[in-house]
Design an enzyme around this catalytic site. Sequence first.
Site, PDB file in Angstrom:
ATOM      1  N   SER A 521      78.406  48.047 -20.294  1.00 31.13           N
ATOM      2  CA  SER A 521      77.076  47.606 -20.713  1.00 31.13           C
ATOM      3  C   SER A 521      76.590  46.403 -19.911  1.00 31.13           C
ATOM      4  CB  SER A 521      77.104  47.323 -22.219  1.00 31.13           C
ATOM      5  OG  SER A 521      75.808  47.237 -22.735  1.00 31.13           O
ATOM      6  N   ASP A 532      74.295  45.817  -5.652  1.00 25.39           N
ATOM      7  CA  ASP A 532      73.077  46.261  -4.971  1.00 25.39           C
ATOM      8  C   ASP A 532      72.564  45.211  -3.993  1.00 25.39           C
ATOM      9  OD1 ASP A 532      73.092  48.675  -6.235  1.00 25.39           O
ATOM     10  OD2 ASP A 532      71.447  48.245  -7.618  1.00 25.39           O
ATOM     11  N   LYS A 547      78.486  52.679 -19.637  1.00 21.92           N
ATOM     12  CA  LYS A 547      77.490  52.565 -20.718  1.00 21.92           C
ATOM     13  C   LYS A 547      76.220  51.968 -20.142  1.00 21.92           C
ATOM     14  CE  LYS A 547      76.515  50.387 -25.169  1.00 21.92           C
ATOM     15  NZ  LYS A 547      75.348  49.602 -24.717  1.00 21.92           N
TER      16      LYS A 547
END
Length: 733
Positions: A521, A532, A547
């Site tokens: 999460s 990224d 998740k």
Amino acid sequence: MLVRKTFITNSQREILRVRTSLMVKSTHRQKLIPSLLTNFKWVTDGCKFLTIIGLVCLTTTTLSAQEQSGFKIRVKSGQDRQISYYVGRGLEDGHLLQRPIDDEISERALRIFLKRLDSRKYYFIQSDIDEFQEYATTLDELLLNRDVSPGTIMFLRYIERIDDRVKDIKELLSGEFDFSVDEEVVTSGEEETYAADSAAVRDRWRKRLKHELLVLQQTDDADNDEGEPEAGDDEKESPTEILIKRYVNFQRRMKQTDSDEVLEYYLTAITSSFDPHSNYFSPSSLEDFRIRMGLNYQGIGAELSDVDGKAIIQRIMSNGGADKAGELKAGDRIIGVGQGKDGDMVDVSNSKLQDIIELIRGPEGTLVRLNVIPKGETDVQTYSITRTRIELADNAAKSVIMEVGEGDEKIKVGVINLPSFYLDMSAVRRNDPNARSTTRDVQRLLVDFKKNDVDAVIVDLRRNGGGSLPEAVSLTGLFIKQGPIVQVKDPVNGIVRQSDRNPSIAWNGPLVVLNSRFSASASEIFAGALQDYRRALIVGDSSTHGKGTVQSLQELGPAVFKTNNPLNLGALKITIQQFYRPSGASTQNRGVISDVVVPSFAEHFSEGEAALDYAIPFDEIPASTFSMRDDTSVQIIAELQKRSGKRVAESEEFSLLNKRIASYKERQKRKTIPLQKEKFNALRKQIDDDRKEQQRLFIQNDGKGDVVTRDYYFEEILAITADYVRQSSETDE
């Protein structure tokens, strides 16, 4: 429309079900999405029906079952109906999937509820399940009509079956077991069907008890499926006595279940039919959730556990009221609780643990008196303790500085162990500028690292299951200049980007994020965004949990009682959004893929989100616009993979680990355990090795020991970090 029935037969129930179904499915209720996504205020406009059914029938069934078992549930029918109504409305109107509560949800919910009670199919028999199948297509209408009686009815039957099984257990254990017979016991409920009748389930228990006796005959560490503490300090107890005590204690504990807990089990079965992360919190569970998120509570600062039906002190927390008073010790038994200097002393010697905890907790600065039998003594002592605010430091960010290499090659690494993304929501609601948060604590640790001239930082998320989404965003912002951190999609496919707008950077040097399959999460938002941006090197298990959804916590008390201080009716935790990385990829089901994978046993103890029932599928959205760095170029990652792979291949510890992992995976394919003594003993050592590895991981992840365990695994993480620092230096040159 209000329908009242004094008694409903199956045929009448079916007629009412069909009529209600037509009414439910033809009524277009006002959608609440804008409200849910802003301040989560509830309205009831547009609801054209209020039907109450089966109440007298429920009472009759409940009393009959309770009289037979000696077990009673206090049914708060009016309150429970209100709760069920708002849970149902919240699911249909606010869940990310925007799907109705229908027959498919009913079937799923029944399956989940029965699995919650009897996952290994040792209690119910097939006739019970056949009877419950009536609910497979009716739970939806019953819920929307505020009828939660099926949960109580099925739980009462469960209690009856526990009584039946405990009787069987005592009778079986009074006889002899033949360990020379070549037979096996099934290890997974998924591989079993429900026993056809009482004789069949009794034989199933015969095999289970035979297995447990084999375990107890070899070791004191029994294979305790019911999660009950071991027998305690009496080492003279025989294996038979230990097993009888175990299941009698389990029976007692189940009979202490109250109506709030049953409602939580039942409504969570329904919410989990939408996705595995939507659930209902009972009032006590909501309070525990607040404590976990805020990392503090008001009480005496002691951990209690139920040991053979006794409330035993497990640990005294430093700087809490009990610690400051200096009398209460680990191992002491609490038998009474009194409020203030002269409040009545309540006998809690046979009370449920949660009820005892609630009596002990209270406002900071108030006095509580405890009647205690100190460990190893028989006389009762009375201790007076002033409650304080307890900080749960075990679950807060912690740090340590480690050195790698020697001489000129020595590198200092700052390690941050981050167990969760926490935020004291109560303090935030009070507008407290010093509200405790992950970002504030980590920023303080980074300042200390800079003072100590560390060369790199490792953020250890191996036991971080998530937490506050805003904290994941703000923490990521400490390591990048500015830009989008996460993209969030709501139930109507609207996309909102949450960004870091603060150009300052708390740490601009080499950064490593250590993940595991248990990282989930908010952890994945943090790790995914930094990957990224090419800002951090991601290492650890092959991927995180996966998740990729966001839940909101909607307290039900304010929805029912429009007052300043409403009753605590629990809360609906509901999946309302799906999050995406700046690149547009979701972490849902896939997780964050590590740049450098290091073998670990932990990866094989969890299959991740994709293995959960009714997990929301993976998808992607368009990428955001953001500026990437060159901290983790393809060339750097390839070189780090090569060096780490070489070290792991040459390591005796990792070689042994890989063999054990391969062996463990083979054993996991087994669906049975042999009960012939010689065959069982041959398999036992391998099973013990698995258990020891699980215990090692538990100790490593419980937050009560060192910041990190510097074992061969973490030495490899440090070696990768040192390589990364050197590679980064060469690139800069």
